[in-house]
Design a protein around this motif. Structure first.
Motif, PDB file in Angstrom:
ATOM      1  N   SER A 547       0.845  -1.193   0.000  1.00  0.00           N
ATOM      2  CA  SER A 547       0.000   0.000   0.000  1.00  0.00           C
ATOM      3  C   SER A 547       0.879   1.241   0.000  1.00  0.00           C
ATOM      4  O   SER A 547       2.115   1.150   0.044  1.00  0.00           O
ATOM      5  N   HIS A 548       0.231   2.380  -0.077  1.00  0.00           N
ATOM      6  CA  HIS A 548       0.920   3.678  -0.034  1.00  0.00           C
ATOM      7  C   HIS A 548       2.011   3.778  -1.104  1.00  0.00           C
ATOM      8  O   HIS A 548       3.147   4.165  -0.820  1.00  0.00           O
ATOM      9  N   SER A 595      -4.979   5.008   3.653  1.00  0.00           N
ATOM     10  CA  SER A 595      -4.940   3.623   3.153  1.00  0.00           C
ATOM     11  C   SER A 595      -6.235   3.207   2.473  1.00  0.00           C
ATOM     12  O   SER A 595      -6.543   2.006   2.397  1.00  0.00           O
ATOM     13  N   SER A 598      -4.489   1.616  -2.577  1.00  0.00           N
ATOM     14  CA  SER A 598      -3.096   1.181  -2.446  1.00  0.00           C
ATOM     15  C   SER A 598      -2.147   1.967  -3.338  1.00  0.00           C
ATOM     16  O   SER A 598      -0.947   2.062  -3.049  1.00  0.00           O
TER      17      SER A 598
END
Length: 695
Positions: A547-548, A595, A598
């Motif tokens: 993610s991120h 979040s 992603s």
């Protein structure tokens, strides 16, 4: 921003426009008949005018066209940075080493003014009185006979002179560092008009002095080291050169007008009835001689003010209104409209410098010179100088209600802040350059007896000087200089290697991995990059816990292609492009930080125009090295711990990956330095690690 054209779509780069110089056949017979009539009139009515016989006009140019070898060009970039000693002359591989011979003083001998050691070899008259032969034109297009000389000057650094050898009995030019320009007499030695040399702000800086010596030689110049600190020095220098050229053109025409009028009076005929001697050919098919292409109205404002200072001296706006017609209207249209810069979370320094003043990118303004004043907003066909943005110029050449014949006889083209055109629309610049020096559709006010022979022959592009300024090097810039600049007096490139690159400005302690994509040729680069991304990068997005991730994409076409692929594979993502509205940007940032998605798909032009501070980036993937080098460190520095979401559960897990191919050599040089970029492009490994982690 990229304009939308429904009816007038841009043609692909590399294709010639419909109205080409080769299609000058309709005028062939007319030009030949006019020359024959002039010859007969001179012999019958002016037998005693001069002791020299009039030579017949030069033959019209044959249809010559050299296809651009784009693949070879990029291959040359990969193998670049050859270690040629300073001052070493590189002969053509197919010939023996060129040994210059002394110039013989022979009457009526054809001699190229670019290859003489005489101090006045670069004078205005010698440049434009020199007629190129068909063989010369063929050599210039094929570039088979060029002398390459490397030198080094104190201010500009390393230079490479590319001088066409049009005459084997000519000396090589003097490429030694020039003297400084500190007084009016220094400028007058360089043939600068006295009326403006007295108003120059002395002394000129070392950079201005060296650049002015180059442009005063009427050679093309490619200077990819423009910065915010030297921007005004460069602008002042090329305004001085442009104005000096414009005044020389005007003085020559006015002087010959008086001679023609005196000749007509002696023959008791009107000026339109006499046969004008060949020596009085002093014009192009159209009046306009100088073209500035700049990105914003603020740039045009500064150019006009510099020209006014050089013509009339320092004046306040109220006094300037008397010397420049429509100056008050000009100030209203081209000043103000500065965008808001927040004080709490300030934008980067370069952003405020770039976007200060009026940043409208759709404009064009003509300037007409008269005896005592300058008229602004003059008609295109009666203007001497045109200042325009790429978008404004493109709208002129695509307007069905008007023609673009005024672009036929441009003798000086100045392109400044070229890197900003990439963020606007690079195609607009290419499309506009393709419409220079094309066959005019009508010549209502043109006296063909006063038009230069090479202009009638369709060779105007070889007599045009181009000055190209940018903040850094890119393949797009080199392509323009290589394919669009054909000055018969050659070109000068400033070729300083990048020692460190922007990577030294990264302060985030993180490893940066450069992954090379294998490409067979430049045409397949786009597809090869996309296939590599789909096969090796996209599977990571589906892994648990990933993610991120910000995916930074320089090209909008790649941005759309990846976005469509994400939708097909049902990847959880949000997007920010230059077309995204402000409220949607805020929503995408919030979702990404908490979040909710992603991947953040982020375009380069969105970052250029807004400089949004994205928070919560744990993984950064650059689909291609940035076109703007300082964006590299700027994006990685967004990954500092202070910008992270402490509740995302990822701890210290972070990564940076940059995808590149061997054709990204120049972009890599701006980031990691020239030496490292060459290793990344030609090394045996497919991945390289750079680390800014502290011990």
């Amino acid at each position: 921003m990229k304009p939308k054209h429904s009816k007038h779509k841009a043609k692909p780069y590399g294709k010639a426009p419909v109205r080409k110089n080769e299609k000058f056949s309709k005028n062939y017979s007319y030009i030949q008949r006019s020359k024959q009539m002039e010859e007969s009139h001179r012999k019958e009515r002016l037998p005693a005018l001069t002791g020299n016989s009039f030579e017949p006009g030069a033959d019209l140019l044959s249809e010559l066209q050299a296809p651009a070898d784009e693949t070879g060009f990029y291959e040359q970039l990969v193998n670049g940075y050859s270690n040629v000693p300073t001052g070493f002359i590189m002969p053509n591989e197919s010939e023996a080493a060129f040994v210059p011979a002394p110039v013989k003083t022979v009457e009526k001998q054809s001699k190229s003014p670019v290859q003489s050691n005489d101090d006045s070899y670069n004078s205005f008259s010698k440049r434009f009185d020199f007629d190129l032969s068909e063989d010369n034109i063929s050599d210039l297009i094929s570039r088979t006979d060029t002398t390459l000389i490397k030198s080094s000057w104190p201010a500009v650094g390393n230079l490479k002179f590319e001088i066409p050898r049009l005459d084997l009995n000519a000396h090589n030019p003097d490429c030694s560092p020039p003297s400084s320009i500190s007084s009016s007499s220094d400028l007058q030695k360089l043939e600068v008009k006295m009326s403006i040399s007295a108003k120059v702000a002395f002394p000129l800086s070392a950079l201005q002095s060296e650049l002015f010596h180059i442009v005063n030689n009427y050679q093309d110049l490619y200077y990819p080291y423009r910065t915010h600190s030297n921007a005004e020095e460069i602008r002042y220098m090329y305004c001085l050169h442009a104005l000096n050229h414009m005044l020389k053109v005007r003085s020559l025409i006015l002087r010959n007008n008086e001679k023609v009028a005196a000749l007509a009076k002696s023959l008791k005929l009107s000026p339109n009835e006499i046969s004008i001697p060949e020596t009085f050919r002093d014009q192009g098919l159209k009046r306009m001689k100088v073209l500035f292409i700049v990105p914003f109205r603020e740039s045009a404002l500064k150019i006009v003010k510099f020209i006014g200072d050089l013509l009339f001296g320092s004046q306040d706006d109220q006094t300037r209104k008397n010397s420049m017609t429509n100056y008050e209207r000009f100030l209203q249209d081209y000043s103000g409209n500065t965008i808001y810069f927040p004080k709490t979370n300030p934008k980067p320094y370069d952003y405020e410098q770039t976007f200060s003043g009026n940043t409208d990118d759709n404009f064009k303004i003509g300037m007409r010179f008269t005896k005592k004043s300058v008229s602004l907003f003059s008609d295109m066909n009666s203007s001497d100088i045109l200042i325009a943005s790429p978008l404004g110029l493109r709208m002129l050449v695509t307007d069905k209600d008007s023609d673009f014949d005024f672009l036929n006889s441009i003798e000086l083209l100045i392109i400044d802040q070229a890197e900003l055109f990439l963020a606007q629309n690079w195609e607009n610049l290419l499309h506009s350059l393709d419409h220079l020096h094309l066959q005019p559709q009508n010549l209502p006010d043109t006296n063909c007896q006063r038009v230069r022979t090479w202009c009638l022959s369709g060779a105007s592009s070889f007599y045009r000087q181009t000055l190209f300024f940018s903040s850094h090097e890119l393949p797009e810039f080199r392509a323009v200089v290589n394919s669009k600049c054909q000055n018969y007096q050659g070109k000068v490139r400033i070729t300083n290697l990048v020692e460190y690159g922007d990577i030294r400005n990264v302060i985030t302690p993180i490893q940066q991995v450069f992954r090379r994509i294998n490409c067979t040729n430049v045409e397949s680069t786009f597809d090869d990059r996309f296939q590599h991304f789909v096969k090796h990068i996209m599977p990571q997005f589906s892994k648990p816990g990933f993610s991120h991730c910000m995916l930074y994409v320089p090209s909008y076409f790649d941005f759309v292609r990846i976005r469509n692929q994400f939708k097909t594979d049902m990847i959880s993502f949000v997007q920010i492009s230059e077309y995204t509205k402000k409220e949607k940007i805020s929503r995408a940032r919030d979702i990404f930080f908490h979040s909710g998605a992603s991947v953040l798909l982020y375009s380069e032009r969105a970052h250029f125009f807004r400089r949004t501070r994205i928070k919560g980036i744990r993984n950064l993937i650059m689909y291609q090295p940035p076109n703007f080098p300082h964006f590299y460190s700027e994006l990685i520095n967004l990954m500092l711990e202070s910008n992270q979401n402490p509740r995302d559960g990822f701890g210290d897990e972070m990564s940076v990956n940059i995808l590149y191919s061997k054709y990204d050599l120049l972009s890599l040089s701006n980031i990691v330095g020239s030496e490292n970029a060459l290793k990344l492009s030609t090394g045996k490994k497919d991945s390289y690690l750079f680390s800014t982690k502290t011990k």
